[in-house]
Design a protein around this motif. Structure first.
Motif, short mmCIF file in Angstrom:
data_model
loop_
_atom_site.label_atom_id
_atom_site.label_comp_id
_atom_site.label_asym_id
_atom_site.label_seq_id
_atom_site.Cartn_x
_atom_site.Cartn_y
_atom_site.Cartn_z
N GLY A 54 -9.08 5.12 -16.18
CA GLY A 54 -10.07 5.30 -15.18
C GLY A 54 -10.23 6.58 -14.09
O GLY A 54 -10.69 6.75 -13.09
N GLY A 55 -9.85 7.61 -15.08
CA GLY A 55 -9.92 8.89 -14.17
C GLY A 55 -8.89 9.34 -13.82
O GLY A 55 -8.18 10.42 -13.49
N ALA A 56 -7.56 8.07 -13.69
CA ALA A 56 -6.44 8.36 -12.79
C ALA A 56 -5.23 9.16 -13.85
O ALA A 56 -5.14 8.18 -14.82
N GLU A 57 -4.76 9.97 -13.26
CA GLU A 57 -3.65 10.66 -14.42
C GLU A 57 -2.40 9.66 -14.49
O GLU A 57 -2.07 9.21 -13.62
N VAL A 58 -2.22 9.39 -15.72
CA VAL A 58 -0.80 8.91 -16.29
C VAL A 58 0.11 9.86 -16.47
O VAL A 58 -0.06 10.44 -17.37
N THR A 59 1.36 9.79 -15.49
CA THR A 59 2.38 10.70 -15.80
C THR A 59 3.27 10.30 -16.70
O THR A 59 3.97 11.07 -17.44
N GLU A 60 3.62 8.91 -16.57
CA GLU A 60 4.64 8.40 -17.57
C GLU A 60 4.35 6.82 -17.79
O GLU A 60 3.67 6.42 -16.84
N THR A 61 5.17 6.07 -18.79
CA THR A 61 5.05 4.84 -18.83
C THR A 61 6.19 4.20 -19.32
O THR A 61 7.13 4.54 -19.76
N HIS A 62 6.37 3.00 -18.56
CA HIS A 62 7.76 2.19 -18.93
C HIS A 62 7.30 0.65 -19.25
O HIS A 62 6.26 0.37 -18.62
N GLU A 63 8.28 0.27 -19.99
CA GLU A 63 8.04 -1.44 -20.13
C GLU A 63 9.11 -2.13 -19.15
O GLU A 63 10.45 -1.92 -19.06
N LYS A 64 8.55 -3.30 -18.63
CA LYS A 64 9.50 -4.07 -17.83
C LYS A 64 8.89 -5.73 -18.05
O LYS A 64 7.83 -5.86 -17.78
N GLU A 65 9.94 -6.29 -18.80
CA GLU A 65 9.62 -7.85 -19.17
C GLU A 65 8.30 -7.87 -19.80
O GLU A 65 7.53 -8.93 -19.46
N GLY A 66 7.97 -7.11 -20.89
CA GLY A 66 7.04 -7.23 -21.68
C GLY A 66 5.76 -6.75 -21.05
O GLY A 66 4.51 -6.65 -21.72
#
Length: 402
Positions: A54-66
């Motif tokens: 939605g135009g917001a920058e995603v710096t990193e991603t992680h998974e937690k409980e699916g």
């Protein structure tokens, strides 16, 4: 509700529409949960994806409980439908490195039975840890086999298998950390192992696999390597360095090592000649100082300030002076500093075996003059203090006592 992981079924999918299920503040930003995502979360040695939601920058991603947590600096409204755009160059780089790791690990295992017991992907380099030591020749053979698979442009496929099916498959490496159905990644005619990461669809997309360094590690070998665009940038840099080094040495790029060895030999020869000349000059200067020194009660105490000597040269001069009978010597020399470190004034004190001078006492006097620290014994002492602008004139305070 778990996040639907679109990257598992199509690693080349670059965008999708998704619904914001949750958004909460955390640390210096926000964590956004979607009903589905194209963003791979960090794991299995692979770095996470980036891009925008939605135009917001995603710096990193992680998974937690699916659930996949997308790190953003801006909040997103819960319930909104948003456009997810993947940072494709970043994803492609990660897929090149990760698929290249599979292929190279398989090559070491196929040729030499070496097992990969560790994998790390960083922003600059990638490493695998092998459970045995390998030679440079073995690494080059594995590199050749790995790149042969790249040049054949072989299919890379994935599938989900049950534990029962898994037991019958010729996996390169089996794991007991996970239970239930597992995801397999297979290079046609090559590697087959469990993996949750993203990979290219054909080995040709890896571009190139280049081993850059080997080092011993816990009884095995740590192998540094680069794939794809990273390998190209590394070659470009090293080629430039080789060309500049060749030009500086007036040799061809392939002759740079010989040119460096030749230059080191010349420098060593010049250094030896310089040290010999320095020794001769020191001998001459020591004789001049001894000849001009005044005796008191049959002894000489020589104090000399040497703005151009270093520690080794000062010690050599001291040794020459105290070879003379009934002689003590005090040598002061500066060690310049930079910035807040204003430098130091250093002093060495010594005496001949038949001299009665007390070097420790004289060192204490110098500590007082230069607000310094140091000490020793009556036969030898040393110390250092503040490098005053008038450090040579300050030494006159000790000379009056002498």
């Amino acid at each position: 509700m778990e996040t639907q992981k679109l990257y598992e079924t199509d690693s080349h999918l670059r965008q999708c529409r998704a619904k914001v299920l949750d958004c909460f503040a955390a640390g210096d930003g926000f964590r956004v949960v979607l009903d589905r995502t194209v963003f791979f979360p960090e794991g299995g040695g692979q770095l996470s994806d980036g891009g925008t939601i939605g135009g917001a920058e995603v710096t990193e991603t992680h998974e937690k409980e699916g659930r996949i947590l997308h790190f953003t600096r801006e909040p997103l409204p819960v319930g909104a439908e948003v456009e997810c755009l993947l940072d494709w160059p970043r994803r492609l780089d990660h897929m090149q490195q990760h698929t290249g790791e599979h292929i190279l690990s398989w090559a070491f295992w196929k040729l030499f039975g070496a097992q990969n017991v560790g994998f790390h992907m960083g922003a600059e380099l990638v490493t695998i840890d092998l459970d045995r030591e390998v030679t440079r020749e073995e690494a080059e053979a594995a590199e050749e086999l790995a790149n042969d698979q790249v040049f054949q442009d072989l299919p890379v496929r994935w599938r989900i298998v049950s534990p029962e099916e898994l037991d019958a498959l010729p996996l390169r490496k089996k794991t007991e950390k996970f239970t239930g159905d597992l995801r397999l990644v297979e290079v046609e005619g090559g590697d087959l192992c469990t993996c949750c990461g993203t990979h290219v669809e054909r080995t040709g997309e890896v571009g190139l696999i280049k081993v850059t360094r080997l080092e011993r590690n816990k009884g095995g070998t740590r192998v540094e390597f680069l794939c794809g665009a990273r390998a190209l940038r590394d070659y470009r840099l090293k080629n430039r360095v080789a060309q500049e080094a060749g030009a500086a040495l007036s040799v061809k790029e392939g002759e740079v090592p010989q040119g460096i060895r030749r230059l080191k030999g010349e420098i060593a020869g010049l250094g030896a000649a310089l040290r010999e000349r320095s020794r001769l000059l020191t001998d001459i200067y020591a004789r001049e100082l001894l000849a001009s020194a005044q005796e008191k009660n049959g002894e000489r105490v020589i104090l000399t300030c040497q703005p151009d000597l270093d520690a080794k040269e000062a010690r050599l001069l001291l040794n020459r002076l105290i070879e003379a009978p009934r002689t003590a010597a005090v040598i002061l020399y500066p060690v310049p500093g930079e910035g807040e470190n204003a430098g130091r004034i250093c002093y060495l004190l010594g005496r001949s075996p038949d001299s009665t001078a007390d070097c420790k006492y004289l060192c204490d006097l110098l500590n007082g003059l230069y607000n310094g620290k140091g000490g020793g014994k009556p036969a030898f002492a040393q110390g250092s203090g503040r490098l005053l602008p008038d450090w040579q004139e300050t030494a006159g305070g000790l000379e009056k006592i002498l």
